[in-house]
Design a protein around this motif. Structure first.
Motif, PDB file in Angstrom:
ATOM      1  N   ILE A 201      11.152  79.965  42.336  1.00 42.78           N
ATOM      2  CA  ILE A 201      11.975  81.014  41.719  1.00 42.78           C
ATOM      3  C   ILE A 201      11.523  81.248  40.279  1.00 42.78           C
ATOM      4  O   ILE A 201      11.384  82.390  39.821  1.00 42.78           O
ATOM      5  N   GLY A 202      11.280  80.159  39.551  1.00 41.73           N
ATOM      6  CA  GLY A 202      10.873  80.278  38.162  1.00 41.73           C
ATOM      7  C   GLY A 202       9.510  80.898  37.967  1.00 41.73           C
ATOM      8  O   GLY A 202       9.201  81.408  36.886  1.00 41.73           O
ATOM      9  N   LEU A 203       8.666  80.867  38.989  1.00 44.79           N
ATOM     10  CA  LEU A 203       7.327  81.443  38.893  1.00 44.79           C
ATOM     11  C   LEU A 203       7.297  82.921  39.245  1.00 44.79           C
ATOM     12  O   LEU A 203       6.297  83.603  38.989  1.00 44.79           O
ATOM     13  N   GLN A 204       8.371  83.426  39.839  1.00 44.64           N
ATOM     14  CA  GLN A 204       8.397  84.823  40.243  1.00 44.64           C
ATOM     15  C   GLN A 204       8.817  85.737  39.094  1.00 44.64           C
ATOM     16  O   GLN A 204       9.172  85.282  38.009  1.00 44.64           O
ATOM     17  N   ASN A 205       8.806  87.018  39.376  1.00 48.32           N
ATOM     18  CA  ASN A 205       9.070  87.991  38.327  1.00 48.32           C
ATOM     19  C   ASN A 205      10.552  88.267  38.138  1.00 48.32           C
ATOM     20  O   ASN A 205      11.006  88.494  37.020  1.00 48.32           O
ATOM     21  N   ASN A 206      11.346  88.235  39.229  1.00 51.89           N
ATOM     22  CA  ASN A 206      12.757  88.617  39.133  1.00 51.89           C
ATOM     23  C   ASN A 206      13.579  87.613  38.343  1.00 51.89           C
ATOM     24  O   ASN A 206      14.409  87.984  37.512  1.00 51.89           O
ATOM     25  N   GLN A 207      13.365  86.325  38.594  1.00 49.62           N
ATOM     26  CA  GLN A 207      14.130  85.291  37.895  1.00 49.62           C
ATOM     27  C   GLN A 207      13.226  84.302  37.173  1.00 49.62           C
ATOM     28  O   GLN A 207      13.622  83.176  36.915  1.00 49.62           O
ATOM     29  N   GLY A 208      12.004  84.689  36.855  1.00 48.04           N
ATOM     30  CA  GLY A 208      11.080  83.756  36.235  1.00 48.04           C
ATOM     31  C   GLY A 208      10.055  84.421  35.348  1.00 48.04           C
ATOM     32  O   GLY A 208      10.252  85.539  34.861  1.00 48.04           O
ATOM     33  N   ILE A 209       8.920  83.724  35.173  1.00 54.10           N
ATOM     34  CA  ILE A 209       7.906  84.188  34.230  1.00 54.10           C
ATOM     35  C   ILE A 209       6.946  85.198  34.845  1.00 54.10           C
ATOM     36  O   ILE A 209       6.159  85.823  34.122  1.00 54.10           O
ATOM     37  N   GLY A 210       6.955  85.354  36.161  1.00 55.95           N
ATOM     38  CA  GLY A 210       6.148  86.379  36.804  1.00 55.95           C
ATOM     39  C   GLY A 210       4.724  85.979  37.104  1.00 55.95           C
ATOM     40  O   GLY A 210       3.874  86.851  37.313  1.00 55.95           O
ATOM     41  N   LEU A 211       4.417  84.679  37.155  1.00 49.88           N
ATOM     42  CA  LEU A 211       3.048  84.250  37.426  1.00 49.88           C
ATOM     43  C   LEU A 211       2.641  84.520  38.868  1.00 49.88           C
ATOM     44  O   LEU A 211       1.475  84.800  39.151  1.00 49.88           O
ATOM     45  N   VAL A 212       3.589  84.450  39.795  1.00 49.85           N
ATOM     46  CA  VAL A 212       3.317  84.646  41.214  1.00 49.85           C
ATOM     47  C   VAL A 212       3.821  86.026  41.636  1.00 49.85           C
ATOM     48  O   VAL A 212       4.941  86.414  41.299  1.00 49.85           O
ATOM     49  N   GLY A 213       2.977  86.767  42.345  1.00 49.58           N
ATOM     50  CA  GLY A 213       3.352  88.096  42.812  1.00 49.58           C
ATOM     51  C   GLY A 213       2.970  88.301  44.261  1.00 49.58           C
ATOM     52  O   GLY A 213       2.410  87.417  44.920  1.00 49.58           O
ATOM     53  N   TYR A 214       3.244  89.493  44.758  1.00 48.11           N
ATOM     54  CA  TYR A 214       3.016  89.820  46.175  1.00 48.11           C
ATOM     55  C   TYR A 214       1.565  90.227  46.408  1.00 48.11           C
ATOM     56  O   TYR A 214       0.940  90.887  45.570  1.00 48.11           O
ATOM     57  N   SER A 215       1.043  89.825  47.573  1.00 49.16           N
ATOM     58  CA  SER A 215      -0.273  90.265  48.016  1.00 49.16           C
ATOM     59  C   SER A 215      -0.175  90.699  49.467  1.00 49.16           C
ATOM     60  O   SER A 215       0.367  89.962  50.295  1.00 49.16           O
ATOM     61  N   PRO A 216      -0.672  91.889  49.825  1.00 53.93           N
ATOM     62  CA  PRO A 216      -0.577  92.349  51.218  1.00 53.93           C
ATOM     63  C   PRO A 216      -1.433  91.530  52.180  1.00 53.93           C
ATOM     64  O   PRO A 216      -1.183  91.525  53.378  1.00 53.93           O
ATOM     65  N   SER A 217      -2.435  90.812  51.664  1.00 50.74           N
ATOM     66  CA  SER A 217      -3.318  90.043  52.534  1.00 50.74           C
ATOM     67  C   SER A 217      -2.963  88.564  52.576  1.00 50.74           C
ATOM     68  O   SER A 217      -3.052  87.929  53.636  1.00 50.74           O
TER      69      SER A 217
END
Length: 559
Positions: A201-217
């Motif tokens: 959660i902390g690595l995502q953008n909504n509730q975190g720093i945004g280091l991890v994001g979506y990839s279609p592949s």
């Protein structure tokens, strides 16, 4: 005979701690027995609240996406599509009123839950509407702006009834027995799994720093791109006449897809500074590490016209800044409180939602309670901990109260581990959090303005602290290691504590079926009879072979 001189030059803090520890309050909350101090409890409560304060804005935003009590009748130009983008101005105004109602509902339900937990259970656990169940409520049960199978008021009724059933299960002690049925490797690894969940959660953008994001592949990938490079996604299909439409049940995501400029987000790097501050304080064992990091990043983000501002020059940013400038704001719930409707109870979707909420609460909240108690060192060799009965009653009662206020199920928050890390060991930590929630009634504009990149770093580092339990798993025994790993990996990757527990328990059962079957057969003598029968047949075969061999020997000529 001279009396020994009392120590001089005691600090005000030491005197306060000694006074409270010797008072009725200190004895009631067992401050000395649990080797803590009054100021430590205050600091722990502050850390817990700052870590979970994001729930005020996030929970309200998620539940507002359900439309709340708003209907087509609230539109200026009523039609089936006035609720969908571009949203009708009248419906949008209703949503804004609902959002403010839900902020207050979140505050009130969290306040009451923390009070019950602190006073009766005497545990350092904070309660608030849970992440995950609020998304299920908003996007699956009610649907985006009320496009789901169950109306908002009927969904609240399902939570209300589920809460009463959950309260009954807890009151008769069945919940503790159900919790003890969870296998040991699953119980041990669930704490670390929740830590990975928090870190994710902390690595995502909504509730975190945004280091991890979506990839279609690859589903997830490296992100950390600036706001201008983020795009929202939606599941769509193209019909025969080339019309592009949203898939039924699908929703538009937040801006989670990076088109370019990865690792160039200013807010990401500010979050990294907060991460380093907290990490360095933890290395040096400095008290209040989480608080320092959150406050530093938050204050920097409150300045406008900067690359890291929490109030960008957009309609949403301007609206948030105008709300922030109020500093003090008291809002009374007008539409969500008591919004129950029992008319939809004859529909299958209603009972499907009710049963889902019930089993998620039994697994999710119970697993969280045991994991937090284990993290705090409260559990004994049997997995029990002091105050567990009232702890179970606290979150069950909070679910009922939350439904009456208009919010999704309330649960023990996994961010409580932040306060436990700061030294919180008694209900005073929970009461401190309750005190902050009371202040939030008046200072909601400030608390709702803590940005996600200020909350992300402490969530990641709490995940680090919670990983310590994996050393207790017997990794050499595959029947223990495999269920533990399944629990560990499913929690973050399915975004659900309940699914992780289900996967771990299911794997444990499958891997032990053979042993259980053997024990069952042995208990009733079936296995022994089968073994004796096999031995008898083997003896007969040996006798036949021996007699044949002896006859052959008789026919041999003597030398």
């Amino acid at each position: 005979m001279e009396t020994p001189a009392e120590p001089k030059n005691l600090s005000i803090t030491s005197r306060l701690n000694s006074f409270v520890a010797a008072s009725k309050v200190g004895k009631r909350f067992k401050i000395t027995e649990r080797r803590t101090t009054f100021t430590t409890e205050l600091r722990a409560g502050t850390a817990t609240f700052l870590t979970m304060a994001y729930i005020l804005a996030v929970n309200a935003s998620i539940l507002t996406d359900s439309g709340g009590p708003c209907t087509i009748a609230d539109c200026n130009n009523p039609s089936e599509f006035c609720r969908l983008p571009p949203v009708d101005p009248g419906y949008a105004a209703c949503l804004e009123r609902t959002r403010k109602d839900l902020i207050v509902a979140t505050v009130a339900s969290s306040l009451i839950g923390c009070l019950i937990m602190g006073i009766f259970a005497n545990l350092p656990l904070a309660l608030a509407p849970g992440m995950g169940t609020n998304a299920y409520f908003a996007y699956t049960v009610v649907g985006y702006h009320g496009t789901g199978n169950v109306p908002y008021k009927s969904a609240l009724t399902a939570i209300f009834i589920e809460g009463l059933l959950f309260l009954l299960i807890s009151a008769v002690g069945l919940r503790a027995k159900l919790a003890k049925l969870v296998p040991k490797p699953v119980r041990i690894s669930s704490s670390a799994g929740i830590g990975l969940f928090l870190a994710f959660i902390g690595l995502q953008n909504n509730q975190g720093i945004g280091l991890v994001g979506y990839s279609p592949s690859t589903l997830v990938t490296l992100a950390a791109c600036p706001r201008s490079s983020r795009k929202a996604l939606a599941p769509v299909f193209t019909s025969a006449n080339s019309t592009v439409s949203l898939i039924p049940g699908g929703t538009v995501s937040s801006e989670l897809f990076c088109t370019n400029h990865r690792m160039e987000s200013p807010t990401f790097w500010l979050g990294i500074v907060g991460f380093v501050i907290i990490a360095y304080c933890l290395v040096k064992n400095i008290k209040g590490a989480m608080i320092y990091g959150i406050i530093f990043v938050t204050v920097i983000s409150w300045f406008r016209n900067t690359a890291v501002t929490a109030f960008p020059d957009t309609d949403a940013g301007n609206s948030a800044y105008q709300y922030f400038k109020k500093v003090v704001d008291v809002h009374a719930i007008k539409s969500t409180a008591g919004a129950l409707n029992f008319k939809g109870m004859n529909k299958g979707h209603f009972w499907e939602a009710l049963v889902t909420f019930l089993y998620v609460d039994i697994l999710d909240t119970t697993g969280t309670l045991y994991s937090m108690a284990r993290f705090a060192g409260f559990t004994d060799e049997n997995g029990d901990f002091e105050g567990q009965y009232f702890a179970f009653m606290s979150d069950a009662a909070s679910i009922v109260i939350g439904s009456l206020l208009g919010t999704s199920p309330v649960t023990a928050f996994i961010e409580s581990s932040t306060g436990i890390r700061e030294g919180g060991r008694t209900g005073l930590t929970a009461l401190t959090v309750a005190g902050y929630f009371f202040l939030a009634f008046f200072f909601t504009p400030l608390l709702a303005s803590i940005p996600a990149w200020a909350v992300g770093p402490p969530l990641i580092l709490v995940g680090v602290l919670m990983m310590r339990s994996v050393v207790e798993v017997e990794w050499d025994d595959m029947r223990q290691a495999i269920p533990a790993f399944v629990t560990l990996i499913l929690m973050p990757l399915t975004y659900s504590i309940a699914y992780g527990l289900i996967g771990g328990i299911g794997t444990f059962i499958v891997l032990h079926l053979w042993d259980w079957a053997e024990n069952f057969l042995g208990r009733y003598g079936i296995k022994k009879a089968m073994i004796n029968g096999n031995n008898f047949q083997n003896e007969r075969a040996d006798n036949v072979n021996n007699s044949s061999a002896s006859q052959g020997d008789d026919k041999r000529p003597e030398v």
